[in-house]
Design a protein around this motif. Structure first.
Motif, PDB file in Angstrom:
ATOM      1  N   UNK A  51       0.824  -1.206   0.000  1.00 25.19           N
ATOM      2  CA  UNK A  51       0.000   0.000   0.000  1.00 25.19           C
ATOM      3  C   UNK A  51       0.861   1.260   0.000  1.00 25.19           C
ATOM      4  N   UNK A  52       2.039   1.178   0.597  1.00 30.42           N
ATOM      5  CA  UNK A  52       2.904   2.357   0.692  1.00 30.42           C
ATOM      6  C   UNK A  52       3.378   2.843  -0.669  1.00 30.42           C
ATOM      7  N   UNK A 402      -6.633   2.821   6.505  1.00 30.14           N
ATOM      8  CA  UNK A 402      -5.708   3.608   7.321  1.00 30.14           C
ATOM      9  C   UNK A 402      -4.711   4.352   6.441  1.00 30.14           C
ATOM     10  N   UNK A 403      -4.297   3.714   5.362  1.00 29.67           N
ATOM     11  CA  UNK A 403      -3.379   4.367   4.418  1.00 29.67           C
ATOM     12  C   UNK A 403      -4.027   5.613   3.819  1.00 29.67           C
ATOM     13  N   UNK A 404      -5.277   5.482   3.409  1.00 31.05           N
ATOM     14  CA  UNK A 404      -5.993   6.638   2.863  1.00 31.05           C
ATOM     15  C   UNK A 404      -6.221   7.706   3.922  1.00 31.05           C
ATOM     16  N   UNK A 405      -6.522   7.269   5.152  1.00 27.62           N
ATOM     17  CA  UNK A 405      -6.745   8.224   6.237  1.00 27.62           C
ATOM     18  C   UNK A 405      -5.489   9.033   6.523  1.00 27.62           C
ATOM     19  N   UNK A 406      -4.338   8.394   6.416  1.00 22.03           N
ATOM     20  CA  UNK A 406      -3.080   9.093   6.664  1.00 22.03           C
ATOM     21  C   UNK A 406      -2.855  10.199   5.638  1.00 22.03           C
ATOM     22  N   UNK A 407      -3.216   9.937   4.387  1.00 21.58           N
ATOM     23  CA  UNK A 407      -3.033  10.964   3.347  1.00 21.58           C
ATOM     24  C   UNK A 407      -4.059  12.080   3.482  1.00 21.58           C
ATOM     25  N   UNK A 408      -5.188  11.794   4.108  1.00 20.60           N
ATOM     26  CA  UNK A 408      -6.149  12.856   4.398  1.00 20.60           C
ATOM     27  C   UNK A 408      -5.669  13.749   5.538  1.00 20.60           C
ATOM     28  N   UNK A 409      -4.895  13.176   6.442  1.00 15.76           N
ATOM     29  CA  UNK A 409      -4.521  13.890   7.659  1.00 15.76           C
ATOM     30  C   UNK A 409      -3.217  14.675   7.512  1.00 15.76           C
ATOM     31  N   UNK A 412       2.355  15.857   4.038  1.00 14.28           N
ATOM     32  CA  UNK A 412       3.572  15.301   3.464  1.00 14.28           C
ATOM     33  C   UNK A 412       3.409  13.799   3.214  1.00 14.28           C
ATOM     34  N   UNK A 413       3.938  13.342   2.064  1.00 19.23           N
ATOM     35  CA  UNK A 413       3.880  11.904   1.747  1.00 19.23           C
ATOM     36  C   UNK A 413       4.672  11.098   2.765  1.00 19.23           C
ATOM     37  N   UNK A 414       5.846  11.582   3.152  1.00 20.17           N
ATOM     38  CA  UNK A 414       6.672  10.864   4.127  1.00 20.17           C
ATOM     39  C   UNK A 414       5.973  10.816   5.482  1.00 20.17           C
ATOM     40  N   UNK A 415       5.349  11.923   5.877  1.00 21.96           N
ATOM     41  CA  UNK A 415       4.604  11.926   7.141  1.00 21.96           C
ATOM     42  C   UNK A 415       3.484  10.900   7.119  1.00 21.96           C
ATOM     43  N   UNK A 416       2.762  10.848   6.015  1.00 25.63           N
ATOM     44  CA  UNK A 416       1.630   9.922   5.915  1.00 25.63           C
ATOM     45  C   UNK A 416       2.089   8.478   6.061  1.00 25.63           C
ATOM     46  N   UNK A 417       3.187   8.120   5.423  1.00 32.51           N
ATOM     47  CA  UNK A 417       3.673   6.739   5.494  1.00 32.51           C
ATOM     48  C   UNK A 417       4.222   6.439   6.881  1.00 32.51           C
ATOM     49  N   UNK A 418       5.031   7.350   7.420  1.00 33.94           N
ATOM     50  CA  UNK A 418       5.654   7.087   8.715  1.00 33.94           C
ATOM     51  C   UNK A 418       4.632   7.069   9.848  1.00 33.94           C
ATOM     52  N   UNK A 419       3.554   7.824   9.691  1.00 27.78           N
ATOM     53  CA  UNK A 419       2.542   7.849  10.745  1.00 27.78           C
ATOM     54  C   UNK A 419       1.871   6.491  10.925  1.00 27.78           C
ATOM     55  N   UNK A 420       1.921   5.647   9.897  1.00 22.27           N
ATOM     56  CA  UNK A 420       1.227   4.363   9.952  1.00 22.27           C
ATOM     57  C   UNK A 420       2.039   3.270  10.638  1.00 22.27           C
TER      58      UNK A 420
END
Length: 448
Positions: A51-52, A402-409, A412-420
């Motif tokens: 997904x990443x 959760x992956x989609x939720x991270x990109x909504x929140x 930054x792309x790196x922030x979205x991936x690392x937050x998961x």
């Protein structure tokens, strides 16, 4: 998907626990437990890596918004019919529960509540869509009740529904509600009194929206389904894509309800495993009152699941290096867990429903008589793989949401991936716990 197939092949024969009605039992898997569980955890981790690679926000948004409307004609007729069916079922449970056969396997009240409602109807909620909002007989009765329309305290939030759900799970596990029709009918009356009292005090819409645990369970499960209401339209979409848009939860109390729902089904299966028996026997021998085992375990497990999730929230804020408040992160990543809860519920109850569906049909045909012989469907030996697949697929859907939720929140792309990262670890933990429970042999509840 290769990992899912490996899990199915390794699973052996597994059937879901279903209170005291089911005559079947789970059997242990035929491969080393550590290998089986690690395979499930690896499947979840690998799906996150896949997904990443999808970082196109527009593609993610289009995928979640994809769907097409379903034209439903005469919806008012369907609503009226649904309300009538719900009332008929409610009266049936009360009448047959009090004066029908005493054998639980032949009493339509027992079978309707546990097989038809909590197993069958709940599965349709996350597979097809939530119909309980129409079928709910107490909601229909509330239409004709007066209301004082007192202001519902903001501090209460969803906490009454959290407490109510945990209480219902505890009562279902420790009491003979699945074996005593009169006790079940009495419990339904008691629940009805509490619910309708709340409706009179706070109003129908407020009570069922905020405080009623059963209504919230079906409403949340309905958001997993591919069919749902969008205003006045009925829309078909992909599974789980409606879990976070629009936002499903608004604060920690609603996050706690999702965790309670996830833990409750796990607890229901856990207490029938040899592991639970092995844990309780030395405690009772040391002088711990048996009556405390189940409520303490229920609350401790809920606290553990909730605590692990809150730790993941804080770790997510650190790994993403964000100034967003914990509340924002918590409510964004909680809805995907509903896909996990739905997958485990399906694995837990599908075999139970299929096994006793013939008995439910026979009980409907002769509700006041005891046929003596109860027809039971015995699933084939490969059927356990269906439950394993349901658990894993539920987690895969949760990972994508959760992956989609991270990109909504996060911008930054790196922030979205690392937050998961922390949440993937939590999902791996939930996955391995669920797989361990449904693949343990089923034993009688100790000290009950």
């Amino acid at each position: 998907m290769v990992s899912v197939l490996l899990l199915i092949l390794a699973a052996g024969t597994v059937s879901a626990h279903g209170a005291s009605l089911s005559s079947g039992s789970r059997e242990p898997i035929r491969v080393p437990t550590w290998l089986f569980l690690s395979t499930g955890g690896a499947a979840v981790g690998a799906s996150f890596l896949l997904a990443s690679f999808v970082t196109d926000r527009q593609f993610i948004r289009q995928l979640h918004q994809w769907g097409f409307p379903i034209h439903a004609e005469n919806s008012h007729v369907a609503v009226t019919a649904g309300r009538v069916i719900g009332l008929v079922g409610y009266v049936t449970v009360l009448v047959i529960g009090f004066i029908g056969p005493s054998t639980p396997q032949t009493n339509v009240a027992i079978l309707l509540v546990w097989v038809g409602w909590w197993a069958g109807l709940a599965m349709t909620s996350y597979l097809l869509g939530n119909t309980w909002q129409t079928l709910n007989p107490l909601s229909t009765i509330a239409l004709v009740l007066p209301s004082l329309n007192r202001r519902y305290p903001d501090s209460y939030g969803a906490w009454p529904s959290v407490i109510g759900l945990l209480a219902l799970i505890w009562i279902e596990v420790i009491s003979p509600l699945a074996a005593d029709p009169q006790l079940l009918a009495t419990a339904v009356v008691a629940y009805s009194v509490v619910t309708l009292f709340g409706v009179v005090i706070f109003g129908r819409d407020t009570w069922f929206d905020k405080a009623d645990p059963v209504e919230r369970v079906f409403r949340y499960y309905g958001r997993v389904a591919p069919i749902g209401n969008t205003g006045r339209k009925i829309k078909f979409r992909l599974f789980g894509m409606d879990l976070s848009v629009p936002r499903l939860v608004d604060d920690f109390d609603e996050v706690a309800f999702i965790i309670a729902l996830l833990w409750g089904t796990t607890f229901d299966g856990f207490v029938t495993t040899p592991g639970w028996r092995g844990l309780t026997e030395p405690l009772v021998a040391a002088g711990v009152p048996p009556q405390l085992l189940y409520p303490v375990a229920l609350l401790a497990g809920f606290g553990l699941f909730f605590g692990i999730y809150l730790i993941a929230v804080e770790l997510s804020r650190r790994t993403a290096e964000t100034y967003l408040q914990s509340r924002m992160v918590a409510i964004q990543f909680a809805p995907p867990l509903l896909a996990i809860a739905a997958g485990y519920h399906f694995a837990h109850y599908l075999g139970y429903f299929l096994e006793l569906a013939p008995a439910l049909w026979l009980a409907f045909l002769s509700p006041f008589s005891d046929p003596g012989t109860v027809p039971v469907y015995q699933p084939p030996s490969w059927f356990g793989g269906v439950g394993i697949a349901a658990v894993v697929i539920g987690h895969l859907v949760a990972i994508w949401v959760a992956h989609a939720a991270a990109y909504d929140l996060f911008p930054s792309r790196i922030q979205a991936i690392r937050s998961q990262y922390p949440f993937i670890a939590v999902m791996v933990f939930y996955t391995m716990t669920s797989l361990w429970v449904i693949t343990r042999p089923e034993v009688a509840l100790p000290y009950i």
